[in-house]
Design an enzyme around this catalytic site. Sequence first.
Site, PDB file in Angstrom:
ATOM      1  CB  SER A 169      -0.882  -0.001   1.255  1.00 53.30           C
ATOM      2  OG  SER A 169      -1.541   1.234   1.381  1.00 53.30           O
TER       3      SER A 169
ATOM      4  CE1 TYR B  68      -3.627  -2.221   5.521  1.00 57.57           C
ATOM      5  CE2 TYR B  68      -3.448   0.081   4.858  1.00 57.57           C
ATOM      6  CZ  TYR B  68      -3.624  -1.249   4.533  1.00 57.57           C
ATOM      7  OH  TYR B  68      -3.801  -1.626   3.216  1.00 57.57           O
TER       8      TYR B  68
ATOM      9  CE  LYS C  58      -1.357  -4.297   3.372  1.00 61.64           C
ATOM     10  NZ  LYS C  58      -1.682  -5.611   2.812  1.00 61.64           N
TER      11      LYS C  58
HETATM   12  P1  NAD Z   1     -11.024  -6.616   1.432  1.00 61.20           P
HETATM   13  O1  NAD Z   1     -11.227  -6.530   2.895  1.00 61.20           O
HETATM   14  O2  NAD Z   1     -12.181  -6.405   0.553  1.00 61.20           O
HETATM   15  O3  NAD Z   1     -10.338  -8.013   1.055  1.00 61.20           O
HETATM   16  C1  NAD Z   1      -9.499  -8.717   1.939  1.00 61.20           C
HETATM   17  C2  NAD Z   1      -9.951 -10.163   1.957  1.00 61.20           C
HETATM   18  O4  NAD Z   1      -9.127 -10.881   2.866  1.00 61.20           O
HETATM   19  C3  NAD Z   1     -11.398 -10.319   2.429  1.00 61.20           C
HETATM   20  O5  NAD Z   1     -12.093 -11.180   1.567  1.00 61.20           O
HETATM   21  C4  NAD Z   1     -11.262 -10.916   3.820  1.00 61.20           C
HETATM   22  O6  NAD Z   1     -12.364 -11.740   4.150  1.00 61.20           O
HETATM   23  C5  NAD Z   1      -9.965 -11.697   3.676  1.00 61.20           C
HETATM   24  N1  NAD Z   1      -9.270 -11.917   4.930  1.00 61.20           N
HETATM   25  C6  NAD Z   1      -9.042 -11.030   5.922  1.00 61.20           C
HETATM   26  N2  NAD Z   1      -8.359 -11.613   6.912  1.00 61.20           N
HETATM   27  C7  NAD Z   1      -8.128 -12.887   6.544  1.00 61.20           C
HETATM   28  C8  NAD Z   1      -7.460 -13.985   7.145  1.00 61.20           C
HETATM   29  N3  NAD Z   1      -6.895 -13.889   8.355  1.00 61.20           N
HETATM   30  N4  NAD Z   1      -7.391 -15.160   6.466  1.00 61.20           N
HETATM   31  C9  NAD Z   1      -7.971 -15.286   5.256  1.00 61.20           C
HETATM   32  N5  NAD Z   1      -8.641 -14.276   4.644  1.00 61.20           N
HETATM   33  C10 NAD Z   1      -8.705 -13.092   5.282  1.00 61.20           C
HETATM   34  O7  NAD Z   1      -9.854  -5.592   1.082  1.00 61.20           O
HETATM   35  P2  NAD Z   1      -9.327  -5.128  -0.345  1.00 61.20           P
HETATM   36  O8  NAD Z   1      -9.656  -3.698  -0.493  1.00 61.20           O
HETATM   37  O9  NAD Z   1      -9.737  -6.069  -1.393  1.00 61.20           O
HETATM   38  O10 NAD Z   1      -7.759  -5.216  -0.067  1.00 61.20           O
HETATM   39  C11 NAD Z   1      -7.005  -6.340  -0.455  1.00 61.20           C
HETATM   40  C12 NAD Z   1      -5.571  -6.127  -0.041  1.00 61.20           C
HETATM   41  O11 NAD Z   1      -5.085  -4.908  -0.612  1.00 61.20           O
HETATM   42  C13 NAD Z   1      -5.379  -5.986   1.466  1.00 61.20           C
HETATM   43  O12 NAD Z   1      -4.175  -6.641   1.817  1.00 61.20           O
HETATM   44  C14 NAD Z   1      -5.239  -4.490   1.670  1.00 61.20           C
HETATM   45  O13 NAD Z   1      -4.464  -4.179   2.793  1.00 61.20           O
HETATM   46  C15 NAD Z   1      -4.547  -4.071   0.390  1.00 61.20           C
HETATM   47  N6  NAD Z   1      -4.800  -2.666   0.030  1.00 61.20           N
HETATM   48  C16 NAD Z   1      -6.086  -2.223  -0.112  1.00 61.20           C
HETATM   49  C17 NAD Z   1      -6.309  -0.895  -0.430  1.00 61.20           C
HETATM   50  C18 NAD Z   1      -7.709  -0.368  -0.579  1.00 61.20           C
HETATM   51  O14 NAD Z   1      -7.883   0.835  -0.564  1.00 61.20           O
HETATM   52  N7  NAD Z   1      -8.726  -1.188  -0.770  1.00 61.20           N
HETATM   53  C19 NAD Z   1      -5.235  -0.015  -0.611  1.00 61.20           C
HETATM   54  C20 NAD Z   1      -3.947  -0.504  -0.474  1.00 61.20           C
HETATM   55  C21 NAD Z   1      -3.730  -1.850  -0.159  1.00 61.20           C
HETATM   56  C1  UD1 Z   2      -7.131   5.732   3.334  1.00 58.17           C
HETATM   57  C2  UD1 Z   2      -6.092   5.353   4.329  1.00 58.17           C
HETATM   58  C3  UD1 Z   2      -5.028   4.549   3.617  1.00 58.17           C
HETATM   59  C4  UD1 Z   2      -5.656   3.315   2.982  1.00 58.17           C
HETATM   60  C5  UD1 Z   2      -6.782   3.751   2.058  1.00 58.17           C
HETATM   61  C6  UD1 Z   2      -7.558   2.561   1.625  1.00 58.17           C
HETATM   62  C7  UD1 Z   2      -6.102   7.064   6.062  1.00 58.17           C
HETATM   63  C8  UD1 Z   2      -5.381   8.221   6.655  1.00 58.17           C
HETATM   64  N1  UD1 Z   2      -5.554   6.542   4.940  1.00 58.17           N
HETATM   65  O1  UD1 Z   2      -6.507   6.503   2.314  1.00 58.17           O
HETATM   66  O2  UD1 Z   2      -4.053   4.144   4.533  1.00 58.17           O
HETATM   67  O3  UD1 Z   2      -4.693   2.596   2.227  1.00 58.17           O
HETATM   68  O4  UD1 Z   2      -7.707   4.593   2.774  1.00 58.17           O
HETATM   69  O5  UD1 Z   2      -8.422   2.932   0.611  1.00 58.17           O
HETATM   70  O6  UD1 Z   2      -7.127   6.635   6.566  1.00 58.17           O
HETATM   71  N2  UD1 Z   2     -12.403  12.231   2.561  1.00 58.17           N
HETATM   72  C9  UD1 Z   2     -13.351  13.170   2.863  1.00 58.17           C
HETATM   73  N3  UD1 Z   2     -14.519  12.760   3.425  1.00 58.17           N
HETATM   74  C10 UD1 Z   2     -14.789  11.438   3.693  1.00 58.17           C
HETATM   75  C11 UD1 Z   2     -13.798  10.476   3.367  1.00 58.17           C
HETATM   76  C12 UD1 Z   2     -12.612  10.906   2.811  1.00 58.17           C
HETATM   77  O7  UD1 Z   2     -13.141  14.355   2.640  1.00 58.17           O
HETATM   78  O8  UD1 Z   2     -15.860  11.121   4.222  1.00 58.17           O
HETATM   79  C13 UD1 Z   2     -11.155  12.669   1.930  1.00 58.17           C
HETATM   80  C14 UD1 Z   2      -9.923  12.321   2.752  1.00 58.17           C
HETATM   81  O9  UD1 Z   2      -9.586  13.377   3.620  1.00 58.17           O
HETATM   82  C15 UD1 Z   2      -8.873  12.120   1.652  1.00 58.17           C
HETATM   83  C16 UD1 Z   2      -9.675  11.644   0.444  1.00 58.17           C
HETATM   84  O10 UD1 Z   2     -11.029  11.982   0.709  1.00 58.17           O
HETATM   85  O11 UD1 Z   2      -8.308  13.350   1.333  1.00 58.17           O
HETATM   86  C17 UD1 Z   2      -9.558  10.155   0.233  1.00 58.17           C
HETATM   87  O12 UD1 Z   2      -9.852   9.525   1.477  1.00 58.17           O
HETATM   88  P1  UD1 Z   2      -9.965   7.942   1.620  1.00 58.17           P
HETATM   89  O13 UD1 Z   2     -10.854   7.407   0.578  1.00 58.17           O
HETATM   90  O14 UD1 Z   2     -10.305   7.661   3.045  1.00 58.17           O
HETATM   91  O15 UD1 Z   2      -8.501   7.437   1.290  1.00 58.17           O
HETATM   92  P2  UD1 Z   2      -7.097   7.875   1.919  1.00 58.17           P
HETATM   93  O16 UD1 Z   2      -7.266   8.684   3.133  1.00 58.17           O
HETATM   94  O17 UD1 Z   2      -6.271   8.446   0.822  1.00 58.17           O
END
Ligand code: NAD
Ligand code: UD1
Length: 354
Positions: free
Chosen positions: A137, A161, A165
Amino acid sequence: MARLLITGGAGFIGSHTCLVLLNAGHDLVIFDSFVNSSHFALERVAHLCGISSCEQNIRMKIIKGDIRDQVALKNLFTDATDEDRPIEAVIHFAGLKSVSESINNPMLYWDVNVNGSRCLISTMNKFACTTLVLSSSATLYGAPKSIPIAETASIQPINPYGKTKAAIEQMLSDLKGVNNNWRIASLRYFNPVGAHPTGHIGEDPLDTPHNLFPFLSQVALGKLKLLKVFGGDWPTPDGTCIRDYIHVMDLAEGHLYALDFLLGNSPEMIILNLGSGIGHSVLEVINSFKKTTGKDIPYEIVARRPGDASIAVADPSKAKEKLGWSTTRTLSEICQDGWNWQVTNPNGYSERIV
Ligand code: NAD
Ligand code: UD1
Protein backbone atom coordinates in the site's frame (compact mmCIF):
# COMPACT_ATOMS: atom_id res chain seq x y z
CA MET A 1 -1.69 -21.47 -17.85
CA ALA A 2 -0.90 -21.68 -14.17
CA ARG A 3 -2.75 -22.87 -11.09
CA LEU A 4 -2.72 -20.00 -8.62
CA LEU A 5 -3.55 -19.57 -4.96
CA ILE A 6 -5.45 -16.35 -4.29
CA THR A 7 -5.68 -15.44 -0.61
CA GLY A 8 -8.44 -12.94 0.16
CA GLY A 9 -9.85 -13.57 -3.31
CA ALA A 10 -13.44 -12.83 -2.25
CA GLY A 11 -12.62 -9.26 -1.23
CA PHE A 12 -12.94 -6.04 -3.19
CA ILE A 13 -9.66 -6.12 -5.13
CA GLY A 14 -9.35 -9.92 -4.96
CA SER A 15 -12.70 -10.58 -6.64
CA HIS A 16 -11.93 -8.24 -9.56
CA THR A 17 -8.48 -9.80 -9.92
CA CYS A 18 -9.94 -13.34 -9.87
CA LEU A 19 -12.14 -12.31 -12.79
CA VAL A 20 -9.17 -11.01 -14.78
CA LEU A 21 -7.06 -14.11 -14.01
CA LEU A 22 -9.86 -16.55 -14.90
CA ASN A 23 -10.50 -14.71 -18.17
CA ALA A 24 -6.76 -15.02 -18.90
CA GLY A 25 -7.12 -18.82 -18.55
CA HIS A 26 -5.60 -19.41 -15.11
CA ASP A 27 -7.16 -21.87 -12.64
CA LEU A 28 -7.58 -20.62 -9.10
CA VAL A 29 -7.67 -21.89 -5.56
CA ILE A 30 -9.31 -19.13 -3.53
CA PHE A 31 -8.58 -19.09 0.19
CA ASP A 32 -10.54 -16.62 2.28
CA SER A 33 -11.90 -16.43 5.83
CA PHE A 34 -14.81 -14.27 4.57
CA VAL A 35 -14.30 -11.99 7.56
CA ASN A 36 -14.81 -8.99 5.27
CA SER A 37 -16.39 -10.49 2.16
CA SER A 38 -19.20 -12.59 0.79
CA HIS A 39 -19.46 -15.88 -1.08
CA PHE A 40 -21.80 -14.09 -3.46
CA ALA A 41 -18.87 -12.09 -4.83
CA LEU A 42 -17.30 -15.33 -6.05
CA GLU A 43 -20.61 -16.66 -7.40
CA ARG A 44 -20.84 -13.52 -9.46
CA VAL A 45 -17.26 -13.85 -10.65
CA ALA A 46 -18.09 -17.40 -11.83
CA HIS A 47 -21.20 -16.08 -13.55
CA LEU A 48 -19.28 -13.27 -15.29
CA CYS A 49 -16.67 -15.76 -16.53
CA GLY A 50 -19.30 -18.26 -17.67
CA ILE A 51 -18.02 -20.95 -15.28
CA SER A 52 -20.67 -23.59 -14.62
CA SER A 53 -21.09 -25.25 -11.22
CA CYS A 54 -19.52 -28.49 -12.49
CA GLU A 55 -16.45 -26.60 -13.77
CA GLN A 56 -16.16 -24.59 -10.58
CA ASN A 57 -14.01 -27.04 -8.62
CA ILE A 58 -11.43 -27.08 -11.39
CA ARG A 59 -11.41 -23.44 -12.44
CA MET A 60 -12.06 -21.78 -9.07
CA LYS A 61 -11.90 -23.98 -6.03
CA ILE A 62 -13.04 -22.07 -2.92
CA ILE A 63 -11.67 -22.91 0.53
CA LYS A 64 -12.74 -21.13 3.69
CA GLY A 65 -9.82 -20.64 6.05
CA ASP A 66 -7.52 -18.27 7.86
CA ILE A 67 -4.00 -17.44 6.68
CA ARG A 68 -2.79 -17.80 10.27
CA ASP A 69 -3.82 -21.47 10.24
CA GLN A 70 -0.67 -23.27 9.10
CA VAL A 71 -2.36 -26.67 9.07
CA ALA A 72 -5.03 -25.41 6.68
CA LEU A 73 -2.35 -23.86 4.47
CA LYS A 74 -0.29 -27.05 4.46
CA ASN A 75 -3.38 -29.12 3.54
CA LEU A 76 -4.12 -26.76 0.70
CA PHE A 77 -0.67 -27.18 -0.86
CA THR A 78 -0.65 -30.95 -0.19
CA ASP A 79 -4.09 -31.42 -1.76
CA ALA A 80 -3.06 -29.43 -4.84
CA THR A 81 0.05 -31.61 -5.23
CA ASP A 82 -2.03 -34.80 -4.72
CA GLU A 83 -4.42 -33.58 -7.41
CA ASP A 84 -1.34 -33.34 -9.63
CA ARG A 85 -2.02 -29.65 -10.11
CA PRO A 86 0.45 -27.96 -7.75
CA ILE A 87 0.19 -24.30 -7.00
CA GLU A 88 2.69 -22.37 -9.10
CA ALA A 89 2.22 -18.91 -7.66
CA VAL A 90 0.32 -17.00 -4.99
CA ILE A 91 -1.42 -13.65 -5.11
CA HIS A 92 -1.79 -12.53 -1.52
CA PHE A 93 -4.64 -10.12 -0.78
CA ALA A 94 -5.81 -11.50 2.57
CA GLY A 95 -5.50 -9.06 5.43
CA LEU A 96 -7.12 -6.25 7.32
CA LYS A 97 -7.08 -2.72 5.88
CA SER A 98 -8.76 -0.20 8.18
CA VAL A 99 -6.41 2.51 9.41
CA SER A 100 -8.64 3.48 12.33
CA GLU A 101 -9.14 -0.14 13.43
CA SER A 102 -5.38 -0.66 13.27
CA ILE A 103 -4.85 2.30 15.62
CA ASN A 104 -7.41 0.92 18.09
CA ASN A 105 -6.33 -2.71 17.82
CA PRO A 106 -2.71 -2.83 16.61
CA MET A 107 -2.07 -6.39 17.85
CA LEU A 108 -4.84 -7.72 15.62
CA TYR A 109 -3.17 -6.05 12.61
CA TRP A 110 0.28 -7.40 13.47
CA ASP A 111 -1.24 -10.84 13.93
CA VAL A 112 -3.40 -11.02 10.79
CA ASN A 113 -1.24 -9.03 8.39
CA VAL A 114 2.29 -9.85 9.51
CA ASN A 115 1.94 -13.20 11.27
CA GLY A 116 -0.63 -14.33 8.66
CA SER A 117 1.77 -13.41 5.85
CA ARG A 118 4.61 -15.16 7.66
CA CYS A 119 2.52 -18.36 7.93
CA LEU A 120 1.67 -18.20 4.24
CA ILE A 121 5.20 -17.43 3.07
CA SER A 122 6.83 -20.11 5.22
CA THR A 123 4.33 -22.69 3.91
CA MET A 124 5.10 -21.61 0.36
CA ASN A 125 8.80 -22.00 1.12
CA LYS A 126 8.27 -25.55 2.40
CA PHE A 127 6.44 -26.50 -0.80
CA ALA A 128 9.01 -24.74 -3.01
CA CYS A 129 6.30 -22.41 -4.30
CA THR A 130 8.36 -19.25 -4.56
CA THR A 131 6.38 -16.87 -6.78
CA LEU A 132 4.37 -14.23 -4.94
CA VAL A 133 2.43 -11.10 -5.83
CA LEU A 134 1.73 -9.08 -2.68
CA SER A 135 -0.85 -6.39 -1.90
CA SER A 136 1.15 -3.58 -0.43
CA SER A 137 0.00 0.00 0.00
CA ALA A 138 1.03 3.57 -0.68
CA THR A 139 0.11 4.20 2.93
CA LEU A 140 3.63 3.07 3.86
CA TYR A 141 5.02 6.35 2.43
CA GLY A 142 3.26 8.26 5.25
CA ALA A 143 3.32 12.00 4.54
CA PRO A 144 5.59 12.10 1.48
CA LYS A 145 8.13 14.88 1.07
CA SER A 146 7.82 15.21 -2.70
CA ILE A 147 5.16 14.50 -5.31
CA PRO A 148 4.83 12.37 -7.40
CA ILE A 149 5.95 9.56 -5.10
CA ALA A 150 8.53 7.17 -6.54
CA GLU A 151 9.28 3.75 -5.04
CA THR A 152 12.56 5.19 -3.74
CA ALA A 153 10.70 7.58 -1.39
CA SER A 154 11.32 6.90 2.27
CA ILE A 155 9.13 4.40 4.09
CA GLN A 156 7.57 6.28 7.00
CA PRO A 157 4.21 4.74 7.86
CA ILE A 158 2.26 6.77 10.40
CA ASN A 159 -0.23 4.12 11.53
CA PRO A 160 -0.07 0.43 12.50
CA TYR A 161 -1.74 -0.67 9.25
CA GLY A 162 1.00 1.00 7.20
CA LYS A 163 3.66 -0.40 9.52
CA THR A 164 2.39 -3.95 8.93
CA LYS A 165 2.70 -3.48 5.15
CA ALA A 166 6.24 -2.17 5.56
CA ALA A 167 7.08 -5.16 7.81
CA ILE A 168 5.77 -7.68 5.26
CA GLU A 169 7.94 -6.12 2.54
CA GLN A 170 10.94 -6.25 4.88
CA MET A 171 10.27 -9.91 5.75
CA LEU A 172 10.18 -10.77 2.04
CA SER A 173 13.36 -8.85 1.34
CA ASP A 174 15.13 -10.78 4.13
CA LEU A 175 13.84 -14.08 2.76
CA LYS A 176 14.96 -13.19 -0.76
CA GLY A 177 18.41 -12.54 0.74
CA VAL A 178 18.77 -16.20 1.74
CA ASN A 179 16.75 -17.89 -1.03
CA ASN A 180 17.28 -16.43 -4.44
CA ASN A 181 14.61 -18.66 -6.01
CA TRP A 182 11.94 -16.27 -4.86
CA ARG A 183 10.12 -14.16 -7.45
CA ILE A 184 8.27 -11.39 -5.65
CA ALA A 185 6.23 -8.41 -6.80
CA SER A 186 5.15 -6.07 -4.03
CA LEU A 187 2.49 -3.79 -5.44
CA ARG A 188 1.94 -0.53 -3.62
CA TYR A 189 -1.61 0.47 -4.45
CA PHE A 190 -2.72 4.08 -4.35
CA ASN A 191 -6.50 4.61 -3.92
CA PRO A 192 -8.42 1.68 -5.45
CA VAL A 193 -12.00 2.64 -6.35
CA GLY A 194 -14.77 1.92 -8.89
CA ALA A 195 -16.27 -1.45 -9.78
CA HIS A 196 -16.64 -3.88 -12.65
CA PRO A 197 -18.57 -2.11 -15.45
CA THR A 198 -21.42 -4.66 -15.31
CA GLY A 199 -22.16 -3.60 -11.72
CA HIS A 200 -22.11 -7.28 -10.65
CA ILE A 201 -19.08 -6.96 -8.38
CA GLY A 202 -17.80 -4.00 -6.40
CA GLU A 203 -16.80 -2.75 -2.96
CA ASP A 204 -19.12 -3.82 -0.15
CA PRO A 205 -18.11 -2.22 3.16
CA LEU A 206 -19.73 -4.04 6.07
CA ASP A 207 -20.26 -0.90 8.16
CA THR A 208 -20.65 2.79 7.43
CA PRO A 209 -17.82 3.49 5.00
CA HIS A 210 -14.82 5.63 5.98
CA ASN A 211 -13.33 6.04 2.51
CA LEU A 212 -14.39 8.77 0.12
CA PHE A 213 -15.92 6.82 -2.78
CA PRO A 214 -18.16 4.40 -0.89
CA PHE A 215 -19.30 7.27 1.35
CA LEU A 216 -20.02 9.51 -1.64
CA SER A 217 -22.02 6.76 -3.38
CA GLN A 218 -24.15 6.20 -0.31
CA VAL A 219 -24.85 9.94 -0.04
CA ALA A 220 -25.89 9.99 -3.72
CA LEU A 221 -28.17 7.03 -3.04
CA GLY A 222 -29.74 8.82 -0.07
CA LYS A 223 -28.57 6.22 2.47
CA LEU A 224 -26.31 8.83 4.07
CA LYS A 225 -27.31 12.48 4.35
CA LEU A 226 -24.16 14.52 3.91
CA LEU A 227 -20.56 14.10 2.87
CA LYS A 228 -18.06 15.73 5.21
CA VAL A 229 -15.09 17.05 3.28
CA PHE A 230 -12.11 16.79 5.60
CA GLY A 231 -10.41 20.17 5.36
CA GLY A 232 -10.73 23.07 2.92
CA ASP A 233 -7.46 24.71 3.90
CA TRP A 234 -4.88 22.27 2.52
CA PRO A 235 -2.05 23.69 0.40
CA THR A 236 -3.73 22.57 -2.85
CA PRO A 237 -5.40 24.65 -5.60
CA ASP A 238 -8.96 24.27 -4.17
CA GLY A 239 -7.93 23.62 -0.55
CA THR A 240 -9.01 19.96 -0.48
CA CYS A 241 -6.75 16.89 -0.43
CA ILE A 242 -5.47 15.34 -3.62
CA ARG A 243 -5.27 11.58 -4.21
CA ASP A 244 -4.40 9.20 -7.03
CA TYR A 245 -7.61 7.19 -7.59
CA ILE A 246 -7.13 3.99 -9.55
CA HIS A 247 -9.99 2.03 -11.16
CA VAL A 248 -10.13 -1.43 -9.57
CA MET A 249 -10.14 -3.05 -13.03
CA ASP A 250 -6.88 -1.29 -13.93
CA LEU A 251 -5.50 -2.48 -10.61
CA ALA A 252 -6.72 -6.04 -11.20
CA GLU A 253 -5.04 -6.09 -14.62
CA GLY A 254 -1.83 -4.85 -12.98
CA HIS A 255 -1.71 -8.15 -11.03
CA LEU A 256 -1.87 -10.18 -14.22
CA TYR A 257 0.95 -8.13 -15.71
CA ALA A 258 3.01 -8.57 -12.52
CA LEU A 259 2.43 -12.33 -12.51
CA ASP A 260 3.40 -12.64 -16.18
CA PHE A 261 6.53 -10.63 -15.48
CA LEU A 262 7.57 -12.82 -12.54
CA LEU A 263 6.91 -16.10 -14.37
CA GLY A 264 8.69 -14.91 -17.52
CA ASN A 265 11.90 -13.52 -16.00
CA SER A 266 14.75 -14.57 -13.74
CA PRO A 267 13.89 -14.52 -10.04
CA GLU A 268 13.86 -11.05 -8.54
CA MET A 269 11.97 -8.93 -6.04
CA ILE A 270 10.30 -5.90 -7.58
CA ILE A 271 8.48 -3.16 -5.76
CA LEU A 272 6.06 -1.15 -7.84
CA ASN A 273 3.62 1.70 -7.36
CA LEU A 274 0.25 0.98 -8.92
CA GLY A 275 -1.43 4.30 -9.50
CA SER A 276 -2.50 6.50 -12.38
CA GLY A 277 -0.02 9.30 -11.79
CA ILE A 278 -2.95 11.74 -11.87
CA GLY A 279 -4.19 13.54 -8.79
CA HIS A 280 -7.76 14.65 -8.12
CA SER A 281 -8.97 16.81 -5.25
CA VAL A 282 -11.99 15.86 -3.14
CA LEU A 283 -14.01 18.66 -4.78
CA GLU A 284 -13.01 17.45 -8.25
CA VAL A 285 -14.21 13.98 -7.31
CA ILE A 286 -17.54 15.34 -6.05
CA ASN A 287 -18.03 17.36 -9.25
CA SER A 288 -17.10 14.46 -11.51
CA PHE A 289 -19.47 12.17 -9.60
CA LYS A 290 -22.29 14.72 -9.91
CA LYS A 291 -21.66 15.20 -13.62
CA THR A 292 -21.43 11.50 -14.41
CA THR A 293 -24.39 10.34 -12.35
CA GLY A 294 -26.64 13.41 -12.38
CA LYS A 295 -27.00 13.03 -8.62
CA ASP A 296 -26.74 15.81 -6.11
CA ILE A 297 -24.09 15.39 -3.42
CA PRO A 298 -24.80 17.52 -0.36
CA TYR A 299 -21.50 18.22 1.37
CA GLU A 300 -19.92 20.49 3.94
CA ILE A 301 -16.30 21.32 4.57
CA VAL A 302 -15.25 20.34 8.09
CA ALA A 303 -11.97 20.10 10.01
CA ARG A 304 -9.05 18.10 8.63
CA ARG A 305 -9.01 14.37 9.42
CA PRO A 306 -6.03 13.51 11.64
CA GLY A 307 -3.41 11.49 9.79
CA ASP A 308 -4.34 12.71 6.29
CA ALA A 309 -1.62 13.87 3.92
CA SER A 310 -2.27 16.85 1.69
CA ILE A 311 -1.31 15.15 -1.59
CA ALA A 312 -0.54 11.53 -2.50
CA VAL A 313 0.06 10.84 -6.19
CA ALA A 314 2.09 7.99 -7.65
CA ASP A 315 4.98 8.10 -9.99
CA PRO A 316 3.85 4.98 -11.90
CA SER A 317 6.72 5.03 -14.43
CA LYS A 318 8.51 1.99 -12.99
CA ALA A 319 5.41 -0.23 -13.44
CA LYS A 320 5.14 1.00 -17.03
CA GLU A 321 8.81 0.34 -17.69
CA LYS A 322 8.97 -3.08 -15.97
CA LEU A 323 5.54 -4.50 -16.77
CA GLY A 324 4.32 -2.43 -19.71
CA TRP A 325 1.28 -1.68 -17.55
CA SER A 326 -0.43 1.66 -17.01
CA THR A 327 -3.97 2.73 -16.15
CA THR A 328 -6.46 3.31 -18.96
CA ARG A 329 -9.67 4.28 -17.14
CA THR A 330 -10.65 7.86 -16.27
CA LEU A 331 -12.16 9.44 -13.16
CA SER A 332 -15.46 9.66 -15.03
CA GLU A 333 -15.42 5.87 -15.67
CA ILE A 334 -14.56 5.31 -12.01
CA CYS A 335 -17.63 7.36 -10.99
CA GLN A 336 -19.87 5.68 -13.59
CA ASP A 337 -18.87 2.12 -12.69
CA GLY A 338 -18.84 2.75 -8.93
CA TRP A 339 -22.31 4.29 -9.15
CA ASN A 340 -23.64 1.48 -11.34
CA TRP A 341 -22.54 -1.04 -8.69
CA GLN A 342 -24.09 1.02 -5.88
CA VAL A 343 -27.44 1.49 -7.65
CA THR A 344 -27.70 -2.16 -8.69
CA ASN A 345 -26.70 -3.36 -5.22
CA PRO A 346 -27.89 -0.77 -2.71
CA ASN A 347 -27.30 -3.29 0.08
CA GLY A 348 -24.15 -4.81 -1.39
CA TYR A 349 -23.99 -8.58 -1.75
CA SER A 350 -26.92 -9.16 0.54
CA GLU A 351 -29.10 -8.80 -2.57
CA ARG A 352 -28.38 -11.48 -5.10
CA ILE A 353 -28.57 -10.97 -8.85
CA VAL A 354 -27.46 -14.41 -9.99
P1 NAD B 1 -11.02 -6.62 1.43
O1 NAD B 1 -11.23 -6.53 2.89
O2 NAD B 1 -12.18 -6.40 0.55
O3 NAD B 1 -10.34 -8.01 1.05
C1 NAD B 1 -9.50 -8.72 1.94
C2 NAD B 1 -9.95 -10.16 1.96
O4 NAD B 1 -9.13 -10.88 2.87
C3 NAD B 1 -11.40 -10.32 2.43
O5 NAD B 1 -12.09 -11.18 1.57
C4 NAD B 1 -11.26 -10.92 3.82
O6 NAD B 1 -12.36 -11.74 4.15
C5 NAD B 1 -9.96 -11.70 3.68
N1 NAD B 1 -9.27 -11.92 4.93
C6 NAD B 1 -9.04 -11.03 5.92
N2 NAD B 1 -8.36 -11.61 6.91
C7 NAD B 1 -8.13 -12.89 6.54
C8 NAD B 1 -7.46 -13.98 7.15
N3 NAD B 1 -6.90 -13.89 8.35
N4 NAD B 1 -7.39 -15.16 6.47
C9 NAD B 1 -7.97 -15.29 5.26
N5 NAD B 1 -8.64 -14.28 4.64
C10 NAD B 1 -8.70 -13.09 5.28
O7 NAD B 1 -9.85 -5.59 1.08
P2 NAD B 1 -9.33 -5.13 -0.35
O8 NAD B 1 -9.66 -3.70 -0.49
O9 NAD B 1 -9.74 -6.07 -1.39
O10 NAD B 1 -7.76 -5.22 -0.07
C11 NAD B 1 -7.01 -6.34 -0.45
C12 NAD B 1 -5.57 -6.13 -0.04
O11 NAD B 1 -5.09 -4.91 -0.61
C13 NAD B 1 -5.38 -5.99 1.47
O12 NAD B 1 -4.18 -6.64 1.82
C14 NAD B 1 -5.24 -4.49 1.67
O13 NAD B 1 -4.46 -4.18 2.79
C15 NAD B 1 -4.55 -4.07 0.39
N6 NAD B 1 -4.80 -2.67 0.03
C16 NAD B 1 -6.09 -2.22 -0.11
C17 NAD B 1 -6.31 -0.90 -0.43
C18 NAD B 1 -7.71 -0.37 -0.58
O14 NAD B 1 -7.88 0.83 -0.56
N7 NAD B 1 -8.73 -1.19 -0.77
C19 NAD B 1 -5.24 -0.02 -0.61
C20 NAD B 1 -3.95 -0.50 -0.47
C21 NAD B 1 -3.73 -1.85 -0.16
C1 UD1 C 1 -7.13 5.73 3.33
C2 UD1 C 1 -6.09 5.35 4.33
C3 UD1 C 1 -5.03 4.55 3.62
C4 UD1 C 1 -5.66 3.32 2.98
C5 UD1 C 1 -6.78 3.75 2.06
C6 UD1 C 1 -7.56 2.56 1.62
C7 UD1 C 1 -6.10 7.06 6.06
C8 UD1 C 1 -5.38 8.22 6.65
N1 UD1 C 1 -5.55 6.54 4.94
O1 UD1 C 1 -6.51 6.50 2.31
O2 UD1 C 1 -4.05 4.14 4.53
O3 UD1 C 1 -4.69 2.60 2.23
O4 UD1 C 1 -7.71 4.59 2.77
O5 UD1 C 1 -8.42 2.93 0.61
O6 UD1 C 1 -7.13 6.64 6.57
N2 UD1 C 1 -12.40 12.23 2.56
C9 UD1 C 1 -13.35 13.17 2.86
N3 UD1 C 1 -14.52 12.76 3.42
C10 UD1 C 1 -14.79 11.44 3.69
C11 UD1 C 1 -13.80 10.48 3.37
C12 UD1 C 1 -12.61 10.91 2.81
O7 UD1 C 1 -13.14 14.35 2.64
O8 UD1 C 1 -15.86 11.12 4.22
C13 UD1 C 1 -11.16 12.67 1.93
C14 UD1 C 1 -9.92 12.32 2.75
O9 UD1 C 1 -9.59 13.38 3.62
C15 UD1 C 1 -8.87 12.12 1.65
C16 UD1 C 1 -9.67 11.64 0.44
O10 UD1 C 1 -11.03 11.98 0.71
O11 UD1 C 1 -8.31 13.35 1.33
C17 UD1 C 1 -9.56 10.16 0.23
O12 UD1 C 1 -9.85 9.52 1.48
P1 UD1 C 1 -9.96 7.94 1.62
O13 UD1 C 1 -10.85 7.41 0.58
O14 UD1 C 1 -10.31 7.66 3.04
O15 UD1 C 1 -8.50 7.44 1.29
P2 UD1 C 1 -7.10 7.87 1.92
O16 UD1 C 1 -7.27 8.68 3.13
O17 UD1 C 1 -6.27 8.45 0.82
